[in-house]
Write a protein that holds these residues in place. Structure first.
Motif, PDB file in Angstrom:
ATOM      1  N   ASP A  94       0.878  -1.086  -0.201  1.00 53.77           N
ATOM      2  CA  ASP A  94       0.101  -0.154  -0.051  1.00 53.77           C
ATOM      3  C   ASP A  94       0.843   1.191  -0.004  1.00 53.77           C
ATOM      4  N   ASP A 137       4.349   2.618  -5.240  1.00 60.23           N
ATOM      5  CA  ASP A 137       3.783   2.227  -6.718  1.00 60.23           C
ATOM      6  C   ASP A 137       4.382   1.309  -7.405  1.00 60.23           C
ATOM      7  N   ARG A 138       5.583   0.978  -7.143  1.00 59.85           N
ATOM      8  CA  ARG A 138       6.283  -0.139  -7.986  1.00 59.85           C
ATOM      9  C   ARG A 138       6.870  -1.197  -6.857  1.00 59.85           C
TER      10      ARG A 138
END
Length: 212
Positions: free
Chosen positions: A127, A130-131
């Motif tokens: 969470d 992003d990667r």
């Protein structure tokens, strides 16, 4: 051999806890209920659930599909136990640690509670990035949350994607298992010893475990 670090960044599944059977059951049930060929799950070990879901479902089904997996994974916890040496390791390093996992926060909390693993305050979950692994972002964020340079940290992992993530972030790597590409490889954390010396963490490992 003795090595020193500013902190230790631990993976969760397969490193601190054994959730192998629960993870397998969760994905197999998810695939069956989503109408996915379970054979397509091969090679996904160590990757974030959101990346697996994104690879197997069309965009319009991904948010619901990830929530579906999380529901299954947080409720099927049979057989989730702490691995040898894990409790001793995380207690020995004190506050000089973080958990860096590909799980979502709800799954992380469910599994650590089921395994009765002592609480680690600094968490990096799927969470928070992003990667995910094998990208370096999770370990870079873990070091950043501790206010440390990742090049002075140890990443402890049991999968190729996780070790690649730690290595790309600049960490020294400790592999848990066999036939892994890491700076040090041991069967489990009972084969090493951690202790805090001043403001650093000292790691003692068998000489044979260190890769040249």
């Amino acid at each position: 051999m003795r090595l020193e670090f500013d902190a230790v960044l631990f993976d969760l599944d397969g490193t601190l806890i054994d959730s192998t059977a629960a993870v397998r059951r969760a994905w197999e049930r998810w695939a069956a209920e989503e109408g996915i060929d379970p054979g397509l799950l091969a090679g996904t070990k160590g990757k974030p659930a959101k990346d697996i879901v994104a690879a197997l479902l069309p965009p319009e089904r991904q948010e619901e599909g990830l929530a579906h997996y999380s529901h299954i994974a947080t409720h099927d916890l049979e057989g989730v136990v702490v691995l040898p040496g894990a409790v001793e390791a995380i207690e020995a390093v004190g506050d000089h640690k973080a958990i860096v996992t590909s799980c979502t926060r709800d799954v992380t909390e469910a599994r650590t509670t089921a395994a009765d693993l002592p609480v680690t305050e600094v968490l990096v979950t799927a969470d928070d990035v992003d990667r995910g692994k094998p990208e370096p972002v999770p370990y870079l964020v873990g070091a950043e949350k501790l206010g440390l340079d990742p090049r002075r940290c140890l990443a402890v992992e049991d999968t190729a994607p996780g070790l690649a993530s730690g290595r790309a972030a600049g960490c020294t790597t400790l592999g848990i298992g066999h036939d892994l590409d890491a700076d040090v490889v041991v069967p489990d954390l009972s084969h090493v010893r951690f202790e805090v010396v001043g403001d650093r963490v000292a790691l003692t490992v068998p000489d044979a475990a260190v890769r040249s």
